[in-house]
Design a protein around this motif. Structure first.
Motif, mmCIF file in Angstrom:
data_model
loop_
_atom_site.group_PDB
_atom_site.id
_atom_site.type_symbol
_atom_site.label_atom_id
_atom_site.label_comp_id
_atom_site.label_asym_id
_atom_site.label_seq_id
_atom_site.Cartn_x
_atom_site.Cartn_y
_atom_site.Cartn_z
ATOM 1 N N SER A 1 -3.061 0.149 -13.888
ATOM 2 C CA SER A 1 -2.078 0.362 -12.817
ATOM 3 C C SER A 1 -2.765 0.127 -11.475
ATOM 4 O O SER A 1 -4.011 0.089 -11.404
ATOM 5 N N GLY A 2 -1.969 0.023 -10.429
ATOM 6 C CA GLY A 2 -2.536 -0.069 -9.087
ATOM 7 C C GLY A 2 -3.313 1.200 -8.748
ATOM 8 O O GLY A 2 -4.381 1.150 -8.132
ATOM 9 N N MET A 3 -2.782 2.352 -9.156
ATOM 10 C CA MET A 3 -3.474 3.612 -8.890
ATOM 11 C C MET A 3 -4.821 3.659 -9.613
ATOM 12 O O MET A 3 -5.804 4.169 -9.065
ATOM 13 N N TYR B 1 0.436 3.838 0.855
ATOM 14 C CA TYR B 1 1.182 4.237 -0.333
ATOM 15 C C TYR B 1 1.043 5.744 -0.528
ATOM 16 O O TYR B 1 -0.062 6.248 -0.709
ATOM 17 N N GLU C 1 -4.239 -0.324 4.452
ATOM 18 C CA GLU C 1 -3.128 -0.960 3.745
ATOM 19 C C GLU C 1 -2.352 -1.734 4.796
ATOM 20 O O GLU C 1 -1.921 -1.142 5.806
ATOM 21 N N ASN D 1 3.014 0.468 3.729
ATOM 22 C CA ASN D 1 4.233 0.947 3.090
ATOM 23 C C ASN D 1 4.579 2.356 3.594
ATOM 24 O O ASN D 1 3.727 3.242 3.521
ATOM 25 N N ASP E 1 -5.647 -2.620 0.687
ATOM 26 C CA ASP E 1 -4.500 -2.672 -0.225
ATOM 27 C C ASP E 1 -3.566 -3.729 0.350
ATOM 28 O O ASP E 1 -2.893 -3.520 1.358
ATOM 29 N N THR F 1 -1.073 -5.260 -1.286
ATOM 30 C CA THR F 1 0.077 -5.403 -2.189
ATOM 31 C C THR F 1 1.278 -6.045 -1.493
ATOM 32 O O THR F 1 1.921 -6.935 -2.041
ATOM 33 N N MET G 1 -7.307 -4.925 -3.011
ATOM 34 C CA MET G 1 -6.640 -4.248 -4.120
ATOM 35 C C MET G 1 -5.162 -4.618 -4.119
ATOM 36 O O MET G 1 -4.563 -4.801 -3.045
ATOM 37 N N SER H 1 -1.430 -3.529 -6.238
ATOM 38 C CA SER H 1 -0.596 -3.084 -7.343
ATOM 39 C C SER H 1 0.023 -4.368 -7.882
ATOM 40 O O SER H 1 0.956 -4.916 -7.298
ATOM 41 N N THR I 1 1.753 -4.584 -10.318
ATOM 42 C CA THR I 1 3.103 -4.197 -10.755
ATOM 43 C C THR I 1 4.151 -4.868 -9.868
ATOM 44 O O THR I 1 5.296 -5.051 -10.279
ATOM 45 N N VAL J 1 3.175 -2.668 -15.523
ATOM 46 C CA VAL J 1 2.416 -1.845 -14.569
ATOM 47 C C VAL J 1 0.965 -2.300 -14.653
ATOM 48 O O VAL J 1 0.379 -2.319 -15.745
ATOM 49 N N ALA J 2 0.400 -2.709 -13.514
ATOM 50 C CA ALA J 2 -0.968 -3.250 -13.518
ATOM 51 C C ALA J 2 -1.573 -3.123 -12.128
ATOM 52 O O ALA J 2 -0.853 -3.049 -11.126
ATOM 53 N N LEU K 1 8.812 -2.344 -5.944
ATOM 54 C CA LEU K 1 9.017 -3.491 -5.051
ATOM 55 C C LEU K 1 8.422 -4.753 -5.655
ATOM 56 O O LEU K 1 7.640 -4.689 -6.609
HETATM 57 N N1 PLP Z 1 -0.201 0.333 -3.361
HETATM 58 C C1 PLP Z 1 1.046 0.095 -2.934
HETATM 59 C C2 PLP Z 1 1.252 -0.507 -1.581
HETATM 60 C C3 PLP Z 1 2.138 0.436 -3.733
HETATM 61 O O1 PLP Z 1 3.386 0.204 -3.289
HETATM 62 C C4 PLP Z 1 1.917 1.013 -5.004
HETATM 63 C C5 PLP Z 1 3.034 1.403 -5.883
HETATM 64 O O2 PLP Z 1 4.172 1.478 -5.476
HETATM 65 C C6 PLP Z 1 0.603 1.245 -5.416
HETATM 66 C C7 PLP Z 1 -0.436 0.884 -4.575
HETATM 67 C C8 PLP Z 1 0.313 1.871 -6.741
HETATM 68 O O3 PLP Z 1 0.520 0.927 -7.753
HETATM 69 P P1 PLP Z 1 0.966 1.280 -9.255
HETATM 70 O O4 PLP Z 1 2.357 1.849 -9.191
HETATM 71 O O5 PLP Z 1 0.857 -0.034 -9.954
HETATM 72 O O6 PLP Z 1 -0.011 2.290 -9.767
#
Ligand code: PLP
Length: 401
Positions: free
Chosen positions: A96-98, A121, A165, A169, A194, A196, A214, A216, A218, A228-229, A350
């Motif tokens: 997952s991103g986390m 996030y 980030e 977000n 981040d 994403t 980094m 997400s 996903t 989910v990745a 998203l």
């Molecule tokens: N970083 C951002 C900007 C995100 O929007 C999200 C998830 O919404 C994440 C990290 C975490 O990713 P994941 O849901 O794949 O664990």
């Protein structure tokens, strides 16, 4: 080392060195041109084995011994991601991103200090607030769009990581990656981004001086709301990067092969999806500006946006697929609008091909910088006219009561 080797290219493009002559779009469309050596298939097989035969001389000449630290299908997707981000150290995929983000923080030592974006996030921020003090690591959250504020938050000798980030977000606050990298490096710290919401379609943070990027995965990298990745890409295979790789291998954080296969399939169309989704978002942002029931549009592509000048420098080919609207009439009007859409899907997450709308304050809670009247919009690939008409009708109906 796991996660850093692009696979051999038997029968495809002669090797990855030669392949850099082609554009990222072409390389991604052909998954680096790799061809299965057994069948000559243009799609590489899905490797699901958990264990591998040891050689009579006790070695593992294939490079694979067990599937928790490494997997050939995961390596395929990592090869494409490393290429997209221009990552010399390669890419590492996580479940997952986390999992990807927390592996970076897990590589820090007790006593280290972190500076992170205030707008980020929310679940990662919550995790940092809960977990970092227990590990003896202090984290300060600052508005990293204000470079003086970022500089002032650095603790010389103690700050080891700056985490930004951008766009952040859900306000889409823009941080200057090159300037943040210079501030971090001057203090002997690393910069992790981040990215994403920008995706490698718009921004390549490593080219701008970041040490780690980094995603997400996903979100728009997979783009179909069915995986989910998470992904990390590194500028340098230094001791910190190796430590992150050790954390992934030791904790079993690697992405599963089936998810990696789906991600790989999605990456082939990444450029088409990202182009369509950011073009749609730009149209929507422009059209909702001045809408009678929209108080404010947050989108770095708008010339009046506070992050526009920096975004115009560090983002290319558009400004991304994410925007937010502050609804005139406040929280109740925002929730009532989200309740009335038909084409937009009322859901979290998203980056998928289907457009999503979310009343974000309901998710993030009282500690969040997200105002209560904000609707977060993730633009998909539907016709922008349809998306506009649907949300316009919902805004008008909500306003009429
Ligand atoms: N970083 C951002 C900007 C995100 O929007 C999200 C998830 O919404 C994440 C990290 C975490 O990713 P994941 O849901 O794949 O664990």
């Amino acid at each position: 080392m796991s996660g850093t080797n692009a696979p051999e290219a038997p029968g495809g493009m002669p090797d990855d060195t030669q392949a850099v002559d082609f554009s990222r779009r072409s390389l991604a469309a052909q998954a680096m041109g790799h061809v299965d050596p057994t069948t000559r298939a243009v799609v590489m097989p899905l490797h699901v084995a958990t264990t591998f035969i040891r050689d009579p001389d006790n070695g593992y000449s294939s490079g694979f011994s067990y599937a928790r630290p490494d997997n050939a299908t995961v390596r395929e997707a990592e090869g494409v991601l490393a290429m997209l981000e221009g990552a010399q150290a390669g890419a590492m995929l996580f479940g997952s991103g986390m999992a990807a983000a927390t592996a970076v923080f897990g590589a820090l030592e007790p006593g280290d200090h972190v500076v992170a974006s205030h707008v980020m996030y929310w679940a990662l921020k919550r995790w940092l607030r809960a977990e970092m003090p227990r590990r003896g690591i202090a984290v300060d959250f600052v508005g990293t769009d204000d470079l003086d504020g970022l500089r002032a938050a650095i603790r010389p000798g103690a700050t080891k990581l700056v985490w930004i980030e951008t766009p952040g977000n859900p306000l889409w606050t823009v941080t200057d990656i090159g300037a943040a990298a210079a501030i971090a490096h001057e203090a002997g710290a690393r910069l992790a981004v981040d990215s994403t919401a920008a995706s490698p379609f718009h921004t390549r943070p490593l080219d701008l001086g970041a040490d780690i990027v980094m995603h997400s995965a996903t979100k728009i990298l997979n783009g179909h709301s069915d995986v989910v990745a998470g992904a990390l890409m590194g500028a340098k295979a230094d001791a910190f990067w190796e430590r992150i790789a050790g954390i992934r291998a030791g904790s079993g954080g690697i992405l599963g092969p089936f998810e990696a296969y789906l991600l790989m399939r999605s990456l082939r169309t990444f450029h088409l999806r990202a182009a369509a989704q950011s073009a749609g978002a730009a149209i929507l942002a422009a059209r909702f500006q001045g809408h009678p029931h929209v108080a404010h549009v947050l989108y770095p592509g708008l010339p009046g946006d506070p992050g526009h000048a920096v975004a115009a420098r560090q983002m290319h080919d558009g400004f991304g697929f994410m925007l937010s609207l502050r609804v005139a009439g406040g929280e109740a009007a925002a929730i009532a609008t989200a309740a009335r859409v038909r084409l937009w899907k009322r859901a979290t997450s998203l980056g998928g091909v289907e457009s999503l709308i979310e009343h974000r304050a309901s998710v993030e809670g009282p500690d969040s910088p997200c105002p209560p009247d904000l609707l977060r919009l993730s633009t998909g690939i539907e016709a922008p006219d349809d998306l506009y008409a649907d949300l316009d009708a919902a805004l008008r109906a909500a306003h009429a009561g």
